[in-house]
Design a protein around this motif. Structure first.
Motif, short mmCIF file in Angstrom:
data_model
loop_
_atom_site.label_atom_id
_atom_site.label_comp_id
_atom_site.label_asym_id
_atom_site.label_seq_id
_atom_site.Cartn_x
_atom_site.Cartn_y
_atom_site.Cartn_z
N ARG A 42 -1.76 69.03 1.50
CA ARG A 42 -2.14 68.02 0.49
C ARG A 42 -1.12 67.91 -0.63
NH1 ARG A 42 -7.71 70.66 -1.10
NH2 ARG A 42 -6.23 72.40 -1.14
N ILE A 43 -0.20 68.88 -0.70
CA ILE A 43 0.80 68.86 -1.77
C ILE A 43 1.74 67.68 -1.59
CG2 ILE A 43 2.79 70.08 -2.74
CD1 ILE A 43 1.41 72.70 -2.06
N THR A 44 1.98 66.96 -2.65
CA THR A 44 2.94 65.86 -2.64
C THR A 44 4.28 66.37 -3.14
OG1 THR A 44 1.16 64.28 -3.12
CG2 THR A 44 3.44 63.54 -3.49
N ARG A 45 5.31 66.19 -2.34
CA ARG A 45 6.63 66.72 -2.69
C ARG A 45 7.27 65.96 -3.85
NH1 ARG A 45 10.35 67.74 2.53
NH2 ARG A 45 11.68 68.58 0.86
N ASN A 46 7.94 66.71 -4.71
CA ASN A 46 8.77 66.12 -5.77
C ASN A 46 10.20 66.58 -5.50
OD1 ASN A 46 10.10 65.33 -8.04
ND2 ASN A 46 8.65 66.21 -9.50
N TYR A 47 10.96 65.74 -4.83
CA TYR A 47 12.28 66.12 -4.34
C TYR A 47 13.25 66.47 -5.47
CZ TYR A 47 10.77 64.31 0.20
OH TYR A 47 10.10 64.10 1.38
N LYS A 89 5.81 72.94 -9.25
CA LYS A 89 4.56 72.74 -8.50
C LYS A 89 4.23 73.93 -7.60
CE LYS A 89 3.53 68.57 -7.19
NZ LYS A 89 3.51 67.25 -6.53
#
Length: 255
Positions: free
Chosen positions: A189-194, A219
């Motif tokens: 469910r984690i949304t990546r922050n590149y 994160k």
């Protein structure tokens, strides 16, 4: 009696040629160092055929790979040293055996080495090479899976800049491993922050498996193989961040 003698001589000749083919295949990857184009072409043929099979006909996970932190050899299978060795050395050996052995059949006594015998030699080699290729891909698939599960980590590679990186093994690696596994949990469910991700390298399985990973200290997650996302403990994320900023982790100097 003459046929028996000729057959034995021919068999020894084929065996000698096949042995030469194995040796040519074993050193085939060194063809680039040869400056004479004729011997370079002969030496490099088994390797180039193996390269064509793995990289162009079937494909590998090194197709789009660049130089990585965990493994600098991305010719074939950057995640598996064993699979790369099988593609780089063992497959060219069998191809060399087949090519040079075929030459022995074609230039030998046609009364002794018939088309039927060569057909058996041909099919036998094709079956063995095909089985080896399947085994190579199976070993690599298992290595990729084990990397995704973070099995057997024994070395961490941190980078503070493009030119500076450092391997942490022994007690330092154990400390990092303990902090990594403490809060490790798969979380798709984690949304990546590149933008905030920091690249690290992981060396596993007695240096036979390799993968790069991306850690986001803000994160608190780690991404393996660009697919599997884990939540990690804040302490591990801080180790990664600390080395990225300062190029050092003073705590480890005491270990």
């Amino acid at each position: 009696m003459q046929q028996i003698i000729s057959g034995k001589k021919g068999s020894n000749r084929v065996a000698l040629f096949c042995t030469a083919g194995v040796l040519i295949g074993l050193f085939s990857h060194l063809y680039e160092k040869d400056t004479f184009f004729i011997t370079k072409g002969i030496l490099g043929l088994p390797y180039k055929i193996s390269e064509a099979i793995y990289q162009f006909m079937i494909g590998t996970d090194a197709a789009d790979a660049e130089e990585t932190l965990a493994n600098l050899n991305t010719d074939f299978f950057p995640h598996s040293l064993i699979a790369t060795g099988m593609a780089r050395w063992i497959t060219p050996m069998l191809i060399g055996l087949f090519l040079v052995g075929s030459f022995a059949y074609f230039t030998g006594d046609k009364k002794i080495f018939t088309l039927q015998r060569y057909t058996h030699f041909l099919y036998g080699n094709i079956i063995v090479i095909a089985m080896l290729i399947c085994l190579t891909y199976g070993i690599n698939k298992k290595a990729v899976s084990d990397c995704g599960e973070l099995k057997g980590i024994n070395t961490f590679v941190f980078q503070s800049s493009q030119m500076i990186s450092e391997e942490f093994s022994g007690k330092s690696a154990q400390t990092l491993k303990d902090s990594l596994q403490k809060g490790l949990k798969k979380d798709p469910r984690i949304t990546r922050n590149y933008e905030d991700e920091i690249e690290i390298g992981l060396i596993m399985g007695n240096k036979t498996r390799f993968t790069d990973a991306y850690v986001n200290p803000q994160k608190c997650y780690i991404v393996i193989n660009d697919i599997t996302i884990y939540h990690v403990d804040k302490k591990f994320a801080n180790y990664v961040k600390q080395y990225k900023i300062s190029g050092d982790i003073p705590e480890f100097r005491k270990l």
